[in-house]
Design an enzyme around this catalytic site. Structure first.
Site, mmCIF file in Angstrom:
data_model
loop_
_atom_site.group_PDB
_atom_site.id
_atom_site.type_symbol
_atom_site.label_atom_id
_atom_site.label_comp_id
_atom_site.label_asym_id
_atom_site.label_seq_id
_atom_site.Cartn_x
_atom_site.Cartn_y
_atom_site.Cartn_z
ATOM 1 N N ASP A 77 0.788 -1.363 0.051
ATOM 2 C CA ASP A 77 0.011 -0.182 -0.062
ATOM 3 C C ASP A 77 0.615 1.128 0.079
ATOM 4 O OD1 ASP A 77 0.752 -0.555 2.613
ATOM 5 O OD2 ASP A 77 -1.177 -0.118 3.521
ATOM 6 N N GLY A 87 -4.830 -8.385 17.298
ATOM 7 C CA GLY A 87 -3.290 -8.776 17.017
ATOM 8 C C GLY A 87 -3.197 -9.966 16.012
ATOM 9 N N GLY A 141 -4.051 -9.951 12.762
ATOM 10 C CA GLY A 141 -3.791 -9.763 11.413
ATOM 11 C C GLY A 141 -5.174 -9.185 10.554
ATOM 12 N N SER A 176 -6.744 -2.722 14.836
ATOM 13 C CA SER A 176 -6.393 -1.357 15.224
ATOM 14 C C SER A 176 -7.099 -0.197 14.507
ATOM 15 C CB SER A 176 -4.963 -1.146 15.463
ATOM 16 O OG SER A 176 -4.380 -1.714 13.941
ATOM 17 N N GLU A 205 -2.239 6.771 13.224
ATOM 18 C CA GLU A 205 -1.530 5.585 13.237
ATOM 19 C C GLU A 205 -0.036 5.882 13.077
ATOM 20 O OE1 GLU A 205 -3.442 1.886 12.556
ATOM 21 O OE2 GLU A 205 -1.361 0.632 12.362
ATOM 22 N N ASP A 211 -5.889 -0.543 5.684
ATOM 23 C CA ASP A 211 -6.975 -0.913 6.646
ATOM 24 C C ASP A 211 -8.067 -0.048 6.916
ATOM 25 O OD1 ASP A 211 -5.093 -2.990 6.771
ATOM 26 O OD2 ASP A 211 -3.886 -2.240 8.556
HETATM 27 P P1 ADP Z 1 -4.248 -6.487 14.356
HETATM 28 O O1 ADP Z 1 -4.507 -5.634 13.307
HETATM 29 O O2 ADP Z 1 -3.652 -7.833 13.902
HETATM 30 O O3 ADP Z 1 -5.401 -6.724 15.204
HETATM 31 P P2 ADP Z 1 -2.556 -4.389 15.146
HETATM 32 O O4 ADP Z 1 -1.306 -4.491 15.618
HETATM 33 O O5 ADP Z 1 -3.054 -3.599 14.040
HETATM 34 O O6 ADP Z 1 -3.045 -5.780 15.223
HETATM 35 O O7 ADP Z 1 -3.293 -3.684 16.652
HETATM 36 C C1 ADP Z 1 -3.456 -4.380 17.548
HETATM 37 C C2 ADP Z 1 -3.616 -3.269 18.732
HETATM 38 O O8 ADP Z 1 -4.849 -2.160 18.525
HETATM 39 C C3 ADP Z 1 -3.806 -3.804 20.161
HETATM 40 O O9 ADP Z 1 -2.411 -4.075 20.857
HETATM 41 C C4 ADP Z 1 -4.328 -2.426 20.985
HETATM 42 O O10 ADP Z 1 -3.258 -1.431 21.279
HETATM 43 C C5 ADP Z 1 -5.226 -1.930 19.728
HETATM 44 N N1 ADP Z 1 -6.694 -2.481 19.844
HETATM 45 C C6 ADP Z 1 -7.055 -3.019 18.930
HETATM 46 N N2 ADP Z 1 -8.614 -3.343 19.212
HETATM 47 C C7 ADP Z 1 -8.498 -2.993 20.627
HETATM 48 C C8 ADP Z 1 -9.831 -2.814 21.439
HETATM 49 N N3 ADP Z 1 -10.913 -3.453 21.229
HETATM 50 N N4 ADP Z 1 -9.468 -2.346 22.735
HETATM 51 C C9 ADP Z 1 -8.076 -1.826 23.036
HETATM 52 N N5 ADP Z 1 -7.241 -1.501 22.192
HETATM 53 C C10 ADP Z 1 -7.513 -2.226 20.980
#
Ligand code: ADP
Length: 483
Positions: A51, A177, A179, A183, A230, A242
């Protein structure tokens, strides 16, 4: 009941989740929320690590996502609580003004490798906000408000008034986390809540009216702001894929996103999905993009880009690329590096390994080629669904080989899963997301779904990997007001 049912993640029923969140909000904050907003996670058919190079991505918005219940405050405070059991540490309070100060402080440069730690205690008091020492999930939310305020400076209908603050309660049906972009789902759901509660646009379009007021152009701007949050606040090197699909996806469609200019086309998937399903297998090997590995891969590909004298790798390929053009770009790279093994000997590679930079280049170019091929297949309405599915499956599996051998972001559980599901009937499978953990996406004939799930669970058990979880990908609607 099927033995693997427990490992299936349901997206839940939005109105029930919303009602439950409202009740919890009242318990937590002692008042009603003004509303509940939702944003989906995503599964990307193809287009990982491209991207930010202007490549095409082919993501689908999931039915699984993140819900935010919220109400405004007038004292410039954000009070946030997540109901995720692993991240929840009660209500976290931070001051919007302090966020501004920290983000504006150059000593906390976003690319200083100082990633927020997932496990670290998050901010509990505004006075603990020390530049350079901030951490935790709250930064995704605080960063989103910060980025909306910046956007509002140039877009009056999105202006955020001085002193705006909010109470937010968050829950997600996504693996975090995994994938699947939890986030981005967090950023985009919080973004909608902030737009609704803080801005003139929100005031003029109460409740679900906001959904139709947010046209594609506004959604594109909000996606860019979430990406800014981000990159500039959290410090992760996202390229906007995303956030775009979370805000601009469409039910029943894959989004064909041209990352050169973020234009999207939505390609219907009903033909293909009549007899087939996309299955996401969350390996539960949590990754962390901020730990430098993702950025390291990106830096390798950027070094190759500098050497080849372009601003983004997509510019090395024509509008409708063929394999020969990928080969030509690689040959040019070889010519310029003159066979030096040490990148420091080749101008522009910044002391990196020539071989590694070449592999990242090859991943990016072939991934971009695969995206263009998929785009053509999925846009071809005359193509018989079974033929289309077979072609898509082959491209998925080729994408996995590239993630494994060229991007070098795969890991044993993902490799084993791709191999196993293909043996029991999947038409193709690949690792999706940034890598180093996360999910495998498989294209499966619907009548083989249970067999594939069973085999995937078994191989993980036999080889000592964490038991995976499964989600059926039903391409779904984008971020919206739920109630
Ligand atoms: P993925 O996209 O694989 O889920 P990312 O590394 O992009 O993982 O993002 C994960 C991070 O986003 C978490 O460690 C946290 O900091 C934040 N996050 C995502 N969802 C939540 C949630 N429901 N509550 C709080 N934090 C969240």
């Amino acid at each position: 009941m099927h033995s693997d049912d427990a490992a299936r993640l349901s997206p839940g029923e939005p109105h029930r989740i919303s009602a439950g969140l409202r009740t919890r909000f009242v318990e937590e904050f002692g008042r009603d929320p003004d509303g509940v907003w939702f944003a989906p996670g995503r599964a990307n058919l193809n287009g990982e690590h491209v991207d930010f190079h202007g490549g095409r991505c082919l993501p689908m918005a999931l039915a699984h996502g993140t819900y935010v219940a919220a109400a405004p405050r007038q004292d410039g405070l954000l009070r946030l609580r997540t109901l995720d059991p692993e991240l929840d540490a009660g209500v976290q309070t931070l001051s919007v003004a302090a966020v501004d100060a920290v983000v504006g402080d150059d000593s906390r440069a976003p690319d200083d490798g100082e990633a927020p730690e997932i496990e670290a205690p998050v901010i509990t008091d505004v006075h603990t906000l020390v530049p350079g020492e901030v951490s935790g999930w709250t930064w995704y939310v605080a960063g989103t408000l910060w980025a909306l305020a910046r956007l509002g400076e140039e877009t009056p209908e999105l202006a955020v008034p001085e002193g705006f603050g909010a109470d937010l309660l968050i829950c997600s049906t996504l693996p975090i986390g995994g994938g699947l972009s939890s986030s981005a789902a967090l950023e985009c759901s919080a973004m909608l809540a902030f737009v609704a509660l803080a801005t003139p646009l929100g005031a003029a379009n109460p409740g679900t009216a906001l959904d139709s007021a947010l046209d594609d152009e506004l959604r594109a701007r909000l996606a860019a702001a979430c990406m800014r949050a981000e990159v500039e606040v959290v410090g992760a090197g996202t390229g906007g894929l995303d956030q775009t699909v979370s805000l601009r996806g469409r039910a029943g469609h894959v989004v064909s996103l041209d990352c050169r200019d973020f234009t999207v086309e939505r390609l219907p998937m009903d033909g293909l999905l009549a007899e087939h399903a996309f299955l996401a297998i969350d390996t539960r090997q949590a990754h962390w993009l901020g730990d430098g590995q993702f950025d390291d891969r990106r830096a390798d590909s950027e070094a190759a880009m500098h050497l080849l004298g372009v601003d983004r790798l997509r510019d090395l390929l024509p509008e409708h690329p063929e394999t020969g053009e990928v080969d030509a770009a690689l040959a040019r790279f070889d010519e310029l590096t003159g066979g030096h093994e040490l990148a420091s000997e080749a101008e522009g590679l910044e002391g990196r390994s020539t071989a590694a930079c070449r592999r990242r280049l090859r991943h990016a170019l072939t991934e971009m080629l695969r995206s263009e091929q998929l785009d053509r297949i999925l846009a071809d309405e005359g193509l018989e669904p079974t033929t289309a599915a077979a072609q898509v499956g082959r491209i998925l599996t080729a994408g996995h080989a590239s993630m494994r051998d060229d991007a070098e972001v795969s890991f044993p559980a993902a490799d084993a899963l791709v191999e196993t599901v293909s043996e029991v009937g999947a038409l193709g499978a690949r690792l999706i997301g940034g890598g180093f953990g996360g999910s495998v996406l498989a294209l499966v004939p619907r009548d083989r779904e249970d067999a594939v799930i069973g085999a995937a669970a078994r191989v993980c058990q036999e080889q000592g990997f964490t038991a995976p979880r499964f989600l059926t990908v039903e391409p779904s609607a984008p971020a919206r007001v739920v109630g």
